[in-house]
Scaffold this active site. Sequence first.
Site, PDB file in Angstrom:
ATOM      1  N   ASP A 143       9.510  -3.640  -9.195  1.00  0.00           N
ATOM      2  CA  ASP A 143       9.099  -4.990  -9.565  1.00  0.00           C
ATOM      3  C   ASP A 143       9.864  -5.500 -10.778  1.00  0.00           C
ATOM      4  OD1 ASP A 143       7.498  -6.048  -7.723  1.00  0.00           O
ATOM      5  OD2 ASP A 143       5.599  -5.695  -8.758  1.00  0.00           O
ATOM      6  N   ASP A 398      -6.650  -1.806  -7.420  1.00  0.00           N
ATOM      7  CA  ASP A 398      -7.049  -0.573  -6.748  1.00  0.00           C
ATOM      8  C   ASP A 398      -8.554  -0.563  -6.496  1.00  0.00           C
ATOM      9  OD1 ASP A 398      -7.408  -0.516  -9.491  1.00  0.00           O
ATOM     10  OD2 ASP A 398      -6.758   1.546  -9.756  1.00  0.00           O
TER      11      ASP A 398
HETATM   12  O1  LIG Z   1       3.582  -6.200 -11.551  1.00  0.00           O
HETATM   13  C1  LIG Z   1       3.418  -4.981 -11.468  1.00  0.00           C
HETATM   14  C2  LIG Z   1       2.666  -4.260 -12.412  1.00  0.00           C
HETATM   15  C3  LIG Z   1       2.533  -2.877 -12.260  1.00  0.00           C
HETATM   16  N1  LIG Z   1       3.135  -2.227 -11.231  1.00  0.00           N
HETATM   17  C4  LIG Z   1       3.006  -0.749 -11.121  1.00  0.00           C
HETATM   18  O2  LIG Z   1       1.647  -0.381 -11.120  1.00  0.00           O
HETATM   19  C5  LIG Z   1       1.524   0.959 -11.556  1.00  0.00           C
HETATM   20  C6  LIG Z   1       0.366   1.101 -12.534  1.00  0.00           C
HETATM   21  O3  LIG Z   1       0.660   0.464 -13.736  1.00  0.00           O
HETATM   22  P1  LIG Z   1       0.302   1.100 -15.155  1.00  0.00           P
HETATM   23  O4  LIG Z   1       0.818   0.213 -16.213  1.00  0.00           O
HETATM   24  O5  LIG Z   1       0.702   2.534 -15.178  1.00  0.00           O
HETATM   25  O6  LIG Z   1      -1.261   0.944 -15.147  1.00  0.00           O
HETATM   26  P2  LIG Z   1      -2.408   1.986 -15.520  1.00  0.00           P
HETATM   27  O7  LIG Z   1      -3.474   1.229 -16.199  1.00  0.00           O
HETATM   28  O8  LIG Z   1      -1.854   3.184 -16.198  1.00  0.00           O
HETATM   29  O9  LIG Z   1      -2.858   2.382 -14.063  1.00  0.00           O
HETATM   30  C7  LIG Z   1      -4.173   2.425 -13.536  1.00  0.00           C
HETATM   31  O10 LIG Z   1      -4.732   1.151 -13.325  1.00  0.00           O
HETATM   32  C8  LIG Z   1      -4.010   0.291 -12.440  1.00  0.00           C
HETATM   33  C9  LIG Z   1      -4.850  -0.961 -12.231  1.00  0.00           C
HETATM   34  O11 LIG Z   1      -4.940  -1.712 -13.398  1.00  0.00           O
HETATM   35  C10 LIG Z   1      -3.756   0.962 -11.112  1.00  0.00           C
HETATM   36  O12 LIG Z   1      -2.883   0.154 -10.363  1.00  0.00           O
HETATM   37  C11 LIG Z   1      -3.116   2.300 -11.336  1.00  0.00           C
HETATM   38  O13 LIG Z   1      -2.899   2.965 -10.117  1.00  0.00           O
HETATM   39  C12 LIG Z   1      -4.015   3.132 -12.217  1.00  0.00           C
HETATM   40  O14 LIG Z   1      -3.447   4.412 -12.433  1.00  0.00           O
HETATM   41  C13 LIG Z   1       2.857   1.356 -12.188  1.00  0.00           C
HETATM   42  O15 LIG Z   1       3.515   2.257 -11.336  1.00  0.00           O
HETATM   43  C14 LIG Z   1       3.589   0.031 -12.276  1.00  0.00           C
HETATM   44  O16 LIG Z   1       4.959   0.182 -12.159  1.00  0.00           O
HETATM   45  C15 LIG Z   1       3.865  -2.936 -10.295  1.00  0.00           C
HETATM   46  O17 LIG Z   1       4.415  -2.352  -9.364  1.00  0.00           O
HETATM   47  N2  LIG Z   1       3.983  -4.296 -10.426  1.00  0.00           N
END
Ligand SMILES: O=c1ccn([C@@H]2O[C@H](COP(=O)(O)OP(=O)(O)O[C@H]3O[C@H](CO)[C@@H](O)[C@H](O)[C@H]3O)[C@@H](O)[C@H]2O)c(=O)[nH]1
Length: 685
Positions: A143, A398
């Site tokens: 992204d 999610d």
């Molecule tokens: O516009 C976006 C924003 C994020 N991501 C991906 O989403 C994932 C999760 O993002 P992260 O910043 O790591 O969020 P976390 O808060 O650590 O993740 C938790 O919370 C998210 C929801 O807020 C879920 O999507 C994740 O699976 C969950 O592990 C990563 O691989 C990002 O690269 C995208 O692909 N596109």
Amino acid sequence: MKTTTTTGPPPQPLHSLKPHRRRHLNRIFAAVYTLAIISLFYHHTLKLFHSTTIISLSLFISDVILAYMWSTTQAFRMNPVSRKEFPESLEKFLERKDFPAMDIFICTADPYKEPPINVVNTALSVMAYDYPSEKLSVYVSDDGGSELTMFAFMEAAKFGKVWLPFCRENNITDRCPDAYFRSNYVVSADQVMEVKVLLNSKQDVDINGKLLMPNLVYFSREKSKTTPHHFKAGALNALLRVSGIMTNAPIILTLDCDMYSNDPSTLERVLCYLSDKFRKPNCGYVQFPQRFHGLNKADIYASEHKRLFLANPSGMDGLFGPSYVGTGCFFHRRVFFGGPSAYIEPEIPALSPSNIVDKPINSEQTLNLAHHVSGCNCENKTNWGSKMGFRYGSLVEDYYSGFRLQCEGWHSIFCNPSRPAFLGDVPINLIDVLSQNKRWSIGLLEVGFSKFSPLTFGIRAMGILMGQSYAHYAFWPVWFFPITTYAILPSLALLNAIPIFPEVYEPWFFLYIFLFIGAYGQDCLDFILYEGTFVRWWSDQRMWLIRGLSSYLFGSIEYISNCLGVPSHGFNVTSKVMDDDQSKRYDQGIFEFGVSSPLFVPLIIAAILNLVAFLGGILHIFKERSLDNFFIQILIAGFGVLNSLPLYEAMVLRSDKGRIPIKTTITSTTLTGVLYAISYFILKT
Ligand SMILES: O=c1ccn([C@@H]2O[C@H](COP(=O)(O)OP(=O)(O)O[C@H]3O[C@H](CO)[C@@H](O)[C@H](O)[C@H]3O)[C@@H](O)[C@H]2O)c(=O)[nH]1
Ligand SMILES: [Mn+2]
């Protein structure tokens, strides 16, 4: 040897299910605790009738919220279960050539916060699964539309020899990818579309020329300023379509870029539940717990999230199954196209989950169609995001998507093998932790107060226990109210010499003590029974308080201002970069503040206030030689002080970069003074 039995159900060959024995005690305790809560509200009513003040009203509202949240946690405790799988028996029932195909999705979004080299690592780890390669396809969604990520993947795919010519051609002097990237990357709001087949399982063999490689596809969808892209949910839906065109495997794994595979036999384990032969018709997905590497001993930021990722899913597994937590989850592709008995046909017939792909993955026709379905306008006026695919409308896509799937009638399974199937990174500084939790809070409230609220829609669709489970998360952020109230009100009242709780010799006093010890004790016991330690539990309860005063509070404020039309940042990706200095302090278990942020201010205010009140209270005891009136208040302030020890240290004792900046300390101290002055006028009159 006996081979057949005539009575009882047939033996379950590939997995087993065991209810936890503690469920009986849980149920009895729930009944006792409910009685205690009822008497507490009887006490509140008496007090409110006697006189309604700001204090009695705030305490009443706080206790209503605490009691409701407690009631939601009971859903997780009524029937917790554990499962076991026996993948070693799989081949007795299913030949390897009959294994279903699997599409693996990896999401990445920001090459600064998510170093491409780590993303590559994740991809390589899943490409190495023990599974027939020709049935495995890895799709990477970028992204960030970042060239470096793409190149990193070409590198990974071709085992090198891509980066150097690129550097030469472009006359680049910074040949360390990271450094090159930092100086050359420009973020643009628009993103061009890119679908590249880096490895083709029909042609590419490993370096010895023997084994076929899995498919590897780099993919970056089209984005434009004028069309909402729906963050990760948008990326996942684009992946669903592109993979649908290219391979259309019946089983899909979604992974975050920082969650690498830690066990090559995971796919076979999943087949015990998801292969056509063994799948129950309404079984929609298999969720693995999020587990992490590199946690410090006390897990100071409670990043383990034991309840969210382990205890609660075990509880929900005894009902309809766990919620979806964004990564480490295997879906049956069919779940994205309507409920078990309410199939929704996608607008492009090739995307139907039963379609069998007969064209090569890199044929022109396939690539054209793949481009078409990753355009930013191809979702216009379709069901994507509302009834089909991952659902839009919440920053916690999610949680929301899993919830809607379960409301449609899909059940799920919690699979928690002793060797972690996946391991992820955790944020190593407080500001990242708090910002992440703030984003979650906003997303959860978006669901909690929508027309699909778990409390109304959820309970109607899935019954009281499942509805309450989901409501527990939706209303997490509301905890900010009781936590903030209990963190400051008893201390302010103590400083103003106003007793607000029952005296030591009143029977109500014992009720308060029972309620506190009962809830905290059960929480601690639960934590330890789910493979926890006492120190980690202590961190966990502290982080609950910290989140309440900060993430939940600011998340709720931002949610409300969003509702009033103030635009916000959207999905703020959590940083996965490890700063050496910070890593060192993290490993020593030292809290990392470092930056000055409003997110810290309420924590510091509460810390100062509790300390002053506690000392004042002790002084009072010595002067009056009695502690009858203020005992509970002093106890609460003392508890606050105990929890705030790292904050005092970070304010006055430390001199490293991770301490609380002087500016933040001064602002917070001033605000504490103001708060006290206000309380003096309000509480005294
Ligand atoms: O516009 C976006 C924003 C994020 N991501 C991906 O989403 C994932 C999760 O993002 P992260 O910043 O790591 O969020 P976390 O808060 O650590 O993740 C938790 O919370 C998210 C929801 O807020 C879920 O999507 C994740 O699976 C969950 O592990 C990563 O691989 C990002 O690269 C995208 O692909 N596109
Ligand atoms: Mn993450």
